[in-house]
Design a protein around this motif. Sequence first.
Motif, mmCIF file in Angstrom:
data_model
loop_
_atom_site.group_PDB
_atom_site.id
_atom_site.type_symbol
_atom_site.label_atom_id
_atom_site.label_comp_id
_atom_site.label_asym_id
_atom_site.label_seq_id
_atom_site.Cartn_x
_atom_site.Cartn_y
_atom_site.Cartn_z
ATOM 1 N N GLY A 196 -20.519 28.595 -46.272
ATOM 2 C CA GLY A 196 -19.102 28.475 -46.581
ATOM 3 C C GLY A 196 -18.746 29.026 -47.942
ATOM 4 N N TYR A 197 -17.674 28.499 -48.523
ATOM 5 C CA TYR A 197 -17.216 28.961 -49.827
ATOM 6 C C TYR A 197 -16.315 27.904 -50.448
ATOM 7 N N ASN B 296 -38.196 20.236 -33.417
ATOM 8 C CA ASN B 296 -37.162 19.223 -33.664
ATOM 9 C C ASN B 296 -35.729 19.738 -33.575
ATOM 10 N N GLY B 297 -35.549 21.024 -33.281
ATOM 11 C CA GLY B 297 -34.206 21.571 -33.148
ATOM 12 C C GLY B 297 -33.530 21.937 -34.450
ATOM 13 N N ASP B 298 -34.237 21.834 -35.576
ATOM 14 C CA ASP B 298 -33.639 22.191 -36.868
ATOM 15 C C ASP B 298 -33.239 23.662 -36.898
ATOM 16 N N ILE B 299 -32.149 23.959 -37.609
ATOM 17 C CA ILE B 299 -31.683 25.325 -37.778
ATOM 18 C C ILE B 299 -32.500 25.977 -38.896
ATOM 19 N N VAL B 300 -33.334 26.938 -38.531
ATOM 20 C CA VAL B 300 -34.195 27.619 -39.492
ATOM 21 C C VAL B 300 -33.489 28.847 -40.060
ATOM 22 N N ALA B 301 -32.675 29.493 -39.230
ATOM 23 C CA ALA B 301 -31.862 30.627 -39.672
ATOM 24 C C ALA B 301 -30.642 30.698 -38.772
ATOM 25 N N MET B 302 -29.519 31.118 -39.358
ATOM 26 C CA MET B 302 -28.278 31.243 -38.594
ATOM 27 C C MET B 302 -27.478 32.381 -39.202
ATOM 28 N N VAL B 303 -27.488 33.520 -38.526
ATOM 29 C CA VAL B 303 -26.862 34.732 -39.040
ATOM 30 C C VAL B 303 -25.607 35.033 -38.234
ATOM 31 N N SER B 304 -24.523 35.292 -38.945
ATOM 32 C CA SER B 304 -23.262 35.647 -38.296
ATOM 33 C C SER B 304 -22.823 37.031 -38.768
ATOM 34 N N LEU B 305 -22.344 37.826 -37.830
ATOM 35 C CA LEU B 305 -21.854 39.169 -38.141
ATOM 36 C C LEU B 305 -20.411 39.314 -37.655
ATOM 37 N N PRO B 306 -19.547 40.016 -38.396
ATOM 38 C CA PRO B 306 -19.824 40.737 -39.641
ATOM 39 C C PRO B 306 -20.083 39.794 -40.806
ATOM 40 N N PHE B 307 -20.702 40.354 -41.868
ATOM 41 C CA PHE B 307 -21.021 39.560 -43.049
ATOM 42 C C PHE B 307 -19.755 39.248 -43.856
ATOM 43 N N TYR B 308 -19.890 38.310 -44.766
ATOM 44 C CA TYR B 308 -18.768 37.920 -45.623
ATOM 45 C C TYR B 308 -19.230 37.799 -47.064
ATOM 46 N N ASP B 309 -18.278 37.842 -47.985
ATOM 47 C CA ASP B 309 -18.555 37.649 -49.401
ATOM 48 C C ASP B 309 -17.920 36.327 -49.815
ATOM 49 N N PRO B 310 -18.714 35.288 -50.098
ATOM 50 C CA PRO B 310 -18.139 33.977 -50.419
ATOM 51 C C PRO B 310 -17.307 33.960 -51.691
ATOM 52 N N ARG B 311 -17.439 35.004 -52.507
ATOM 53 C CA ARG B 311 -16.661 35.051 -53.752
ATOM 54 C C ARG B 311 -15.267 35.614 -53.519
ATOM 55 N N HIS B 312 -15.085 36.310 -52.384
ATOM 56 C CA HIS B 312 -13.802 36.956 -52.102
ATOM 57 C C HIS B 312 -13.479 36.772 -50.624
ATOM 58 N N VAL B 313 -13.027 35.598 -50.263
ATOM 59 C CA VAL B 313 -12.749 35.301 -48.860
ATOM 60 C C VAL B 313 -11.247 35.331 -48.603
ATOM 61 N N ASN B 314 -10.871 36.048 -47.581
ATOM 62 C CA ASN B 314 -9.496 36.005 -47.088
ATOM 63 C C ASN B 314 -9.520 35.233 -45.779
ATOM 64 N N PRO B 315 -9.018 33.982 -45.780
ATOM 65 C CA PRO B 315 -9.095 33.152 -44.561
ATOM 66 C C PRO B 315 -8.406 33.780 -43.355
ATOM 67 N N LYS B 316 -7.521 34.758 -43.592
ATOM 68 C CA LYS B 316 -6.821 35.388 -42.479
ATOM 69 C C LYS B 316 -7.672 36.456 -41.804
ATOM 70 N N GLN B 317 -8.781 36.832 -42.437
ATOM 71 C CA GLN B 317 -9.680 37.821 -41.866
ATOM 72 C C GLN B 317 -10.800 37.114 -41.104
ATOM 73 N N PRO B 318 -11.277 37.705 -39.999
ATOM 74 C CA PRO B 318 -12.259 37.007 -39.154
ATOM 75 C C PRO B 318 -13.683 37.020 -39.679
ATOM 76 N N ASP B 319 -13.988 37.823 -40.726
ATOM 77 C CA ASP B 319 -15.386 37.977 -41.122
ATOM 78 C C ASP B 319 -15.994 36.718 -41.724
ATOM 79 N N TRP B 320 -15.158 35.792 -42.200
ATOM 80 C CA TRP B 320 -15.740 34.592 -42.799
ATOM 81 C C TRP B 320 -16.092 33.537 -41.752
ATOM 82 N N ALA B 321 -15.627 33.709 -40.507
ATOM 83 C CA ALA B 321 -15.913 32.733 -39.463
ATOM 84 C C ALA B 321 -17.388 32.786 -39.076
ATOM 85 N N ASN B 322 -17.926 31.640 -38.691
ATOM 86 C CA ASN B 322 -19.334 31.546 -38.308
ATOM 87 C C ASN B 322 -19.453 31.755 -36.802
#
Length: 592
Positions: free
Chosen positions: A168-169, A279-305
């Motif tokens: 998140g951010y 145990n079902g733990d999340i070891v890695a979870m990658v979402s594309l396209p990538f996002y920059d947590p320092r510059h997020v525009n909530p209206k753009q879809p790239d920050w969604a997981n």
Amino acid sequence: MSLLRKKRIFYILLLFTVVLGVFALRMAWIQADSAFRAATVGGKTINELAVRQREESIELDPGRGRFIDRNGLPLTGRMAWSPILFPVKDVPDGEALNKLAASLGVSPAELRSTWAELRKPYVWPKEGEEPLQLTEAEASRLPRLEGLEVLPYAMRYDPGKRGNQWLGYVAQRPDVIRRLRRDQPRAPLPMTLQVGAAGLEKTFDRYLRGIGGVRAAFTVDGQKRPLDGLGTRINAKNSRYYPLQIKTTVDEGLQRDIEQLAAGMNVQEGAVVVLDAANGDIVAMVSLPFYDPRHVNPKQPDWANNAVKAAVPGSIFKTVIAAAALEEHVSSPHETFHCSGHYGKYGLSCWKEGGHGTITLEEGYSRSCNVVFAALGERLGPARIAETASKLGLARQVGWQTARFLDGDDFKQLDQEEAGAVFNDMSKADGGVLAQTAIGQRDVLVSPLQAANLVVTLLHQGQVTAPRLVSEIRFKDGSLLAEFPVQAAPSSVGQISPRIADTLLSWMRQVVTEGTGRSLNRAKWPLAGKSGTAQVLIDGVKKNHQWFIGYGPIDHPKYTVAVLVQNRPAGSAHQAAELFRKTMDLLAARGS
């Protein structure tokens, strides 16, 4: 006058004197308190405030709690030595300035101009807004100049775009601060405070806010000239408990490797989820396209997981139909079907031109025959399909949650998690709807997290686990505040039998050895899984969602993986299967 009367008058006068004395003391106390209050603001004296007015200060660390990965590596709040310029009336000149300019990679004139125009402290950037980071040795070699300090500066996030949207951010949220001020009037928060806006930053925000940050203050006189002997002061609230440290289940090294792998394959949209098979733990979870947590525009879809967003699953949903058919005894592994390439009644066709001919249910699964599963869908009916999907952790949220946490409120670790669906309206599920549902089309929606967890469920003999993203919270001194134990996420309608779970796992192996996943035979581990291709319409253009889910190694399963590559051109190569194989190869190479 009698002696008795004199004594009475004496006692009355004495009492009157005592009352007057108490009254006078009370008035003096009120005046003194009023004078003290008039000389203080916010608990600080006029003298203290006068000094602060002559301070040029900058926040080095907001004091927000930090995230670490499962191995203790920092995910947020990395500290680096950064040059900081404070506004001064007389900017230093001469050889020392020239040396500093050379170290910062600018001309002396540019450095002098930047410094002279400062109105507030300035963290020297490396590029754009990213602070220049120096080693301790590099910092020690910078010249000593009035108004220059090299201080440890906290950066919440690493530079660049990432695929870890689950983190998140933070952002300034006045609406949130106003609500918090209303709920916690004794602990007013500044309107400029950054709070969690998405991901773990949001779900764990109440535990991350801390009790205050670290500031560096440089004292000057009214003419912006440094005051001799005062120098730079570091102001911090000392606490053995805060800020808190939150330990995630993610392996940061693996997370970055998969991000680089997906980017190298030019995957544009989709997700990769890796779960610990034990145990079902999340070891890695990658979402594309990538996002920059320092510059997020909530209206753009790239920050969604996208890893927790529901998408049309295609043929991976045939796992649910196969489980339902076996569980409800409407078919058997060796029942034969005839696939001519067309189902007939509803215009539904098989992906293989000309069909598969005579084929068993077991073969139909490994070869992903649409005709076999359309027939099973009609036999089963909507209630049986929906119940089996729930038993396998679909059409509901499965991420770790509890009805009561530390403060007694409902608590969910995962932000944005979608439940997905099987039917929008079961009452309208006629034969055509059932046939399309059985091949993972129509109203069916599954998230990559659910898909990976479905495989974990089969490996656990039908018991659904609740994937964790956080395992514990600790105080600053290392003592434990809270644990998040591994937990199940059972369905209200029960679970599938262990026998059927084992059968489906063996059929997943046949997908790789004999069916649509034969390209995985080149993998470093022996693997098992199920492919899927879902047809979608994007802005009037036919596209495909490509899926591959599975586990490995087959003898001692360590990980389950779900890969979704979204909106691929119809007829294009199956990128999801290739990404699945390469992800499993990464896991095999790590020797985990």
